[in-house]
Write an enzyme that holds these catalytic residues in place. Structure first.
Site, short mmCIF file in Angstrom:
data_model
loop_
_atom_site.label_atom_id
_atom_site.label_comp_id
_atom_site.label_asym_id
_atom_site.label_seq_id
_atom_site.Cartn_x
_atom_site.Cartn_y
_atom_site.Cartn_z
N GLU A 129 29.12 34.28 51.40
CA GLU A 129 28.95 35.45 52.28
C GLU A 129 30.27 35.84 52.94
O GLU A 129 30.32 36.81 53.68
CB GLU A 129 27.93 35.12 53.38
N ARG A 154 52.87 45.97 37.76
CA ARG A 154 53.39 46.98 36.83
C ARG A 154 54.46 47.84 37.50
O ARG A 154 55.23 48.50 36.79
CB ARG A 154 52.28 47.85 36.28
N1 LIG Z 1 35.49 45.82 47.39
C1 LIG Z 1 36.26 44.74 47.47
O1 LIG Z 1 37.50 44.80 47.52
C2 LIG Z 1 35.58 43.40 47.58
C3 LIG Z 1 36.30 42.26 47.92
C4 LIG Z 1 35.65 41.03 48.03
C5 LIG Z 1 34.27 41.01 47.80
N2 LIG Z 1 33.53 39.87 47.91
C6 LIG Z 1 33.98 38.68 48.57
C7 LIG Z 1 34.31 38.92 50.04
C8 LIG Z 1 33.89 37.68 50.75
C9 LIG Z 1 32.87 37.00 49.90
C10 LIG Z 1 32.90 37.64 48.54
N3 LIG Z 1 33.59 42.13 47.45
C11 LIG Z 1 34.23 43.30 47.35
#
Ligand SMILES: NC(=O)c1ccc(NC2CCCC2)nc1
Length: 244
Positions: A116, A154
């Site tokens: 989480e 890149r």
């Molecule tokens: N949209 C994103 O950049 C992103 C980053 C981390 C994540 N999940 C992780 C964050 C902490 C627990 C799982 N989900 C989405």
């Protein structure tokens, strides 16, 4: 550039970064990626890195101390200072201009959460920046870290053999969507190549590509068009010319 990953699966990201231009950048010493696993710093014979959330609710939360020890080890591995970036949906949306800014740094520390998330005290006390690659939830920050690494790598000098290709990338040049691209064969059941691209008239080709980018951006992402700061002649030009 040196990149240190704090992750329960550092090999996951190293694998992603092992292909194509990013893989070649590593082979050529333009980029180095190092993984630090909090589990290696966890106490007790179960080497615990997560625990149940206070206040109840589903899932687990990553504990402070194993992460903090891994961060400390990563920082100590190289004298160059680095800001700690945490990948999460709560972060600042990643854009090409942020990528450009990150690409100019000597070093990046990327913190990848699982479960989480991480204890908020670690975020508040150790994280310098929080970044999001988009408004969706992933099972871990590793894929987001791989995206950041690719986008930044890149842009490193010498990584793309034809420097122009990076400069010409639409988001690179001007924040517009990219123009269409074509290659052989000239004739195909799926259609022909626009004549202008076969003309050898580079000025005309550049104009056509620019207008295609503008038309596409207006059509698909008018929000980007507003931010692109078009010149008055481009606005007239965009509205005046028929589709060809
Ligand atoms: N949209 C994103 O950049 C992103 C980053 C981390 C994540 N999940 C992780 C964050 C902490 C627990 C799982 N989900 C989405």
């Amino acid at each position: 550039m040196r990149i240190d990953l704090i992750s329960l699966f550092p090999e996951f990201v190293a694998q992603c970064a092992g292909f194509g231009v990013v893989g070649r950048a590593q082979e050529r010493g333009l980029l180095s990626i190092h993984g630090w696993n909090p589990r290696d710093y966890a106490e007790g014979n179960y080497r615990r890195v997560d625990d149940r959330p206070f206040g109840g609710g589903p899932g687990m939360v990553m504990m402070i101390d194993p992460l903090r020890a891994a961060i400390r080890a990563a920082r100590a591995a190289d004298p160059a200072p680095a800001r700690l970036i945490y990948l999460s949906p709560q972060g600042r949306p990643l854009t090409q201009s942020i990528v450009r800014e990150l690409a100019g740094r000597e070093r990046l520390l990327l913190l990848c959460g699982r479960y989480e998330g991480v204890d908020e005290r670690l975020v508040a006390g150790e994280v310098d920046e929080e970044l999001s690659i988009g408004d969706y939830v992933l099972s871990g920050g590793e894929l987001a870290a791989a995206v950041v690494i690719d986008a930044v790598a890149r842009l490193q000098d010498g990584v793309l053999n034809d420097a122009d290709s990076a400069a010409q990338d639409s988001f690179e040049a001007d924040g517009l969507l990219d123009c269409p691209h074509y290659t052989r064969p000239v004739e195909h059941a799926l259609g022909a190549v626009p004549e202008v691209l076969l003309s050898g008239n580079h000025a005309e080709i550049a104009r056509w590509r620019r207008r295609q980018s503008l038309l596409r951006t207006r059509e698909r992402r008018p929000d980007l068009l507003a931010a692109a700061g078009l010149g008055p002649e481009e606005r007239r030009w965009l509205d005046a010319q028929p589709d060809d």
